[in-house]
Design a protein around this motif. Structure first.
Motif, PDB file in Angstrom:
ATOM      1  N   SER B  46       0.814  -1.208   0.000  1.00  0.00           N
ATOM      2  CA  SER B  46       0.000   0.000   0.000  1.00  0.00           C
ATOM      3  C   SER B  46       0.852   1.264   0.000  1.00  0.00           C
ATOM      4  O   SER B  46       2.006   1.252   0.424  1.00  0.00           O
ATOM      5  N   SER B  47       0.238   2.355  -0.430  1.00  0.00           N
ATOM      6  CA  SER B  47       0.971   3.610  -0.539  1.00  0.00           C
ATOM      7  C   SER B  47      -0.001   4.753  -0.758  1.00  0.00           C
ATOM      8  O   SER B  47      -0.992   4.602  -1.467  1.00  0.00           O
ATOM      9  N   LEU B  48       0.250   5.896  -0.157  1.00  0.00           N
ATOM     10  CA  LEU B  48      -0.525   7.096  -0.449  1.00  0.00           C
ATOM     11  C   LEU B  48       0.431   8.189  -0.921  1.00  0.00           C
ATOM     12  O   LEU B  48       0.417   8.568  -2.087  1.00  0.00           O
ATOM     13  N   ARG B  49       1.299   8.681  -0.032  1.00  0.00           N
ATOM     14  CA  ARG B  49       2.243   9.741  -0.396  1.00  0.00           C
ATOM     15  C   ARG B  49       3.144   9.344  -1.558  1.00  0.00           C
ATOM     16  O   ARG B  49       3.330  10.095  -2.515  1.00  0.00           O
ATOM     17  N   LEU B 270       5.010  10.052   7.953  1.00  0.00           N
ATOM     18  CA  LEU B 270       3.584   9.746   7.732  1.00  0.00           C
ATOM     19  C   LEU B 270       3.436   8.424   6.952  1.00  0.00           C
ATOM     20  O   LEU B 270       4.323   8.081   6.216  1.00  0.00           O
ATOM     21  N   PRO B 271       2.346   7.693   7.116  1.00  0.00           N
ATOM     22  CA  PRO B 271       1.221   8.001   7.987  1.00  0.00           C
ATOM     23  C   PRO B 271       1.616   7.874   9.454  1.00  0.00           C
ATOM     24  O   PRO B 271       2.467   7.049   9.794  1.00  0.00           O
ATOM     25  N   VAL B 272       0.970   8.675  10.298  1.00  0.00           N
ATOM     26  CA  VAL B 272       1.270   8.634  11.728  1.00  0.00           C
ATOM     27  C   VAL B 272      -0.022   8.407  12.502  1.00  0.00           C
ATOM     28  O   VAL B 272      -1.059   8.971  12.168  1.00  0.00           O
ATOM     29  N   ARG B 273       0.059   7.563  13.505  1.00  0.00           N
ATOM     30  CA  ARG B 273      -1.110   7.324  14.352  1.00  0.00           C
ATOM     31  C   ARG B 273      -1.102   8.356  15.478  1.00  0.00           C
ATOM     32  O   ARG B 273      -0.212   8.352  16.329  1.00  0.00           O
ATOM     33  N   ARG B 274      -2.093   9.211  15.476  1.00  0.00           N
ATOM     34  CA  ARG B 274      -2.200  10.282  16.467  1.00  0.00           C
ATOM     35  C   ARG B 274      -2.452   9.728  17.864  1.00  0.00           C
ATOM     36  O   ARG B 274      -3.196   8.778  18.040  1.00  0.00           O
ATOM     37  N   LEU B 283       1.343  17.621  16.402  1.00  0.00           N
ATOM     38  CA  LEU B 283       1.009  17.633  14.968  1.00  0.00           C
ATOM     39  C   LEU B 283       0.246  18.888  14.571  1.00  0.00           C
ATOM     40  O   LEU B 283       0.397  19.397  13.458  1.00  0.00           O
ATOM     41  N   ILE B 291       3.726  18.153   7.003  1.00  0.00           N
ATOM     42  CA  ILE B 291       3.101  18.433   5.706  1.00  0.00           C
ATOM     43  C   ILE B 291       4.148  18.925   4.700  1.00  0.00           C
ATOM     44  O   ILE B 291       4.120  18.563   3.513  1.00  0.00           O
ATOM     45  N   ALA B 294       5.915  15.990   3.383  1.00  0.00           N
ATOM     46  CA  ALA B 294       5.125  15.334   2.337  1.00  0.00           C
ATOM     47  C   ALA B 294       5.248  16.096   1.019  1.00  0.00           C
ATOM     48  O   ALA B 294       5.405  15.501  -0.057  1.00  0.00           O
ATOM     49  N   ASN B 295       5.215  17.414   1.115  1.00  0.00           N
ATOM     50  CA  ASN B 295       5.363  18.235  -0.088  1.00  0.00           C
ATOM     51  C   ASN B 295       6.724  17.976  -0.745  1.00  0.00           C
ATOM     52  O   ASN B 295       6.819  17.823  -1.962  1.00  0.00           O
ATOM     53  N   ARG B 297       8.433  15.384  -0.832  1.00  0.00           N
ATOM     54  CA  ARG B 297       8.523  14.071  -1.492  1.00  0.00           C
ATOM     55  C   ARG B 297       8.504  14.240  -3.017  1.00  0.00           C
ATOM     56  O   ARG B 297       9.196  13.541  -3.751  1.00  0.00           O
TER      57      ARG B 297
END
Lengths: 312, 312, 312
Positions: B46-49, B270-274, B283, B291, B294-295, B297
């Motif tokens: 899996s992947s989002l960023r 990230l992802p991070v569990r709050r 955060l 953030i 992430a940008n 990346r």
């Protein structure tokens, strides 16, 4: 050409091969042809080569590919007429095909056979429903009974690698642990029947392909005899056609080895299970054409798309 | 540069950072460089960023991204040599990597570790098989033991936000309920070792990363002591390396809080569990850089792709 | 316009319809507007029309669409504030929305209701969280309580097919075997309330939509009476709103037939279950507008994207 659903949609195999070879030399020459046009790739089944090579072909023509795994991304499609749709299917192919035609200039479809219901498979329910209801051209990315993009690819590859005018081409069945479709075998047979080659098939008893397809192509149940003096050995497993969809034989004695094929070129559509269908030494040897076959998938798809776009 | 598989593929971290910052200011300046070239993004996990930023980077260079979830869209891939493939895998990496190379000009791969078989994970079986068999450049989108796109991203982010010449950077382990890979931790350590920073690691006993990677970087088991005077606190959970893949500790006392880090900048891939890894207040506070990481990346991936394309 | 999340984001329905019709005549006239801009399409639920038509709309504007099935491609997203994330969700919407905003110039989201927790559904937790945390415009591709791209599409379609100044439009509930959302019904009601039509709703007792949405639109429990002299019959199933998410009635007597609707035009958002919601003869007859509705989805989405891009 409106649709490309069957090897018979190729009007002249030799001129198609020539055109595909020209595309291969200069893949971007028609990059304006498909500009602002969309190819919808609909997968009812898994795919690696077909998925990537058909996208690549579309990109080479400047098209925008849109990929969709029908079951995973949307929902079950109903193909039967007159049904009261109170079961697992949420949309009828009549709507689905017409709707996708609103967004895509060409639709490519992959849908495997059940290998259980012979009549249903032979009716090519999914593919023929798209042809019937879509208002845009349809490309077969492997259907229940044929894989004409692969068949045309194989014609290109044989033409590129032939060292004599009329090479001997052998299609040899090989063992597998799963019941596999007849589509690749069928389309290869139909392609070879169009080409100027000496073509024979070899498979165990009980594994003859549909006689309406093999016609008068010689079938040997003795693999050794068939492979004699072969220039190309095309290997593929398929389940029984007579005892439809069944696995009758899993012995490894039909596995292809270097000893069996000698200096013949080895071909397979991939994916291939190593040391079950064919031994490592063949695939890793210099007579294997499997990667070049995969490469030619792009140009087969690209020529088909080109002809459809030029016609549109 | 042919491949980007490891932080060590960066020849000069400072010049890379400078180049990435320039790209960030003018992301479309090389839009012609990747024209008609294809980036294949192959996800075994899996992947989002990574999925989105790497596509965005490719688009900024004019490339065509093609995304594929290997297991979902195709089938199981075999990585072991000499296997009789009569099990669950349908295609060998030898073919798969060579085949994808026919359609893609660059291949990016994400494949997580087993966290069970240490030797297998450390051999980087998937990534190294692509490097071995593909005929095009390979980019690591997080492998069993490294995440060099993230590591380079973090270098850019620290460089952008440093307010002193040699800031103190602390990598702090944090609790988690799942056994997580070491890849991000490893690549961050290797990146910091290349930069002009004061770098220390803090983690509970039993959670030291691979000593061949941490080398002479100081490791504190006392989190408070390590965090003292920190300018950047990079937080990440990982499972035990010594007791490979195990969770030894789930107590919340290692969670990062504002009280702990004071005015230091907070970083996480990230992802991070709050409220498990880090409390909301950190955060949501003004010292969080997550953030912006992430940008960045996008620009890390874009520079890597640019260097590969310029070399190609 | 920043976001398009609700029919009320349309400031002037008649001018929007006019603009959409103009786009339909010349879909590529704004092909430069979205150049090098990215539309992220995030699917928490299945989609066919919305998936393809929104991509097509983006392509018509020169944008790059990036599609992501959130659950399948990434992981579970947490929407509640203050949670200790030690369960099944791996990333909080606060990060996810901000992060995706780094890579996409516009984000489109599909997220269906639970049909169990009314308050949660009515709070539009997913959609409103994206609106709250994303730094780029948000488009609703069907949320818990509304489907404004469909609503606007339907307005276009009715405008194109009206043969009198103030046609009579009937929204008729129809039977279904699954508990379906109210989103399409709600948005259609809100759209019709903005248009110069005679609009009535008909549904069985217990199936009234949210009275805050239906307001003073007449609701008939007698389908026959409602359908009298209809020019357009829009059919859709929804589960009970009062007995939230329940199926109270599955009888076929509310199914739409040619006999019932006479010469009225038939509309449905699709997918539609044949012979359960509506009989074959209606869908296959010349008064069905369902395919044209699907076609208009592209131009509804395209106008929304155009207005967002022009504002950006």
């Amino acid at each position: 050409m409106k649709n490309y659903t069957h090897i018979n949609d190729i009007d002249d195999i030799n001129s198609w091969i020539k055109e595909a070879k020209a595309l291969k030399k200069n893949p971007l020459k028609d990059i304006e042809l498909g500009k602002n046009k969309t190819l919808g790739l609909l997968f009812f089944n898994s795919s690696l080569r077909t998925r990537l090579s058909t996208q690549k072909a579309a990109l080479n023509l400047g098209m925008n590919p849109i990929v969709m795994n029908v079951s995973g991304d949307a929902w079950g499609i109903e193909f039967l007429d007159g049904t009261v749709m109170n079961g697992n299917t949420a949309e009828h192919i009549k709507e689905a095909a017409q709707v996708v035609s609103q967004y895509c200039d060409v639709i490519a479809v992959r849908a495997f056979p059940t290998l259980i219901e012979k009549d249903k498979d032979e009716s090519e329910l999914v593919l023929s429903s798209f042809v019937k209801y879509a208002s845009v051209p349809i490309i077969n990315m492997e259907s229940a009974t044929g894989h004409p993009l692969q068949g045309f690819t194989d014609a290109i590859t044989i033409s590129e690698n032939a060292t004599k005018k009329k090479p001997k081409v052998v299609l040899s069945w090989a063992p597998h642990i799963k019941a596999l479709p007849h589509a690749v075998g069928n389309s290869f047979v139909q392609t070879m029947q169009k080409m100027d080659v000496e073509f024979v098939i070899t498979n165990p008893e009980g594994y003859n392909l549909n006689p309406e397809i093999t016609k008068d192509t010689p079938i040997y149940h003795n693999q050794k005899e068939a492979l004699k003096d072969a220039d190309f050995v095309y290997t593929k497993n398929w389940s029984s056609y007579d005892d439809y969809g069944k696995i009758l034989k899993t012995d490894s004695d039909w596995m292809i080895t270097n000893e069996k094929i000698g200096n013949a070129k080895f071909m397979h559509c991939l994916p291939v299970r190593r040391n079950l269908v064919v031994e490592d030494a063949v695939l890793d040897g210099e007579n294997s054409l499997v990667i070049e076959q995969a490469n030619n998938r792009t140009f087969a798809a690209q020529l088909v798309l080109k002809k459809i776009l030029e016609n549109g």
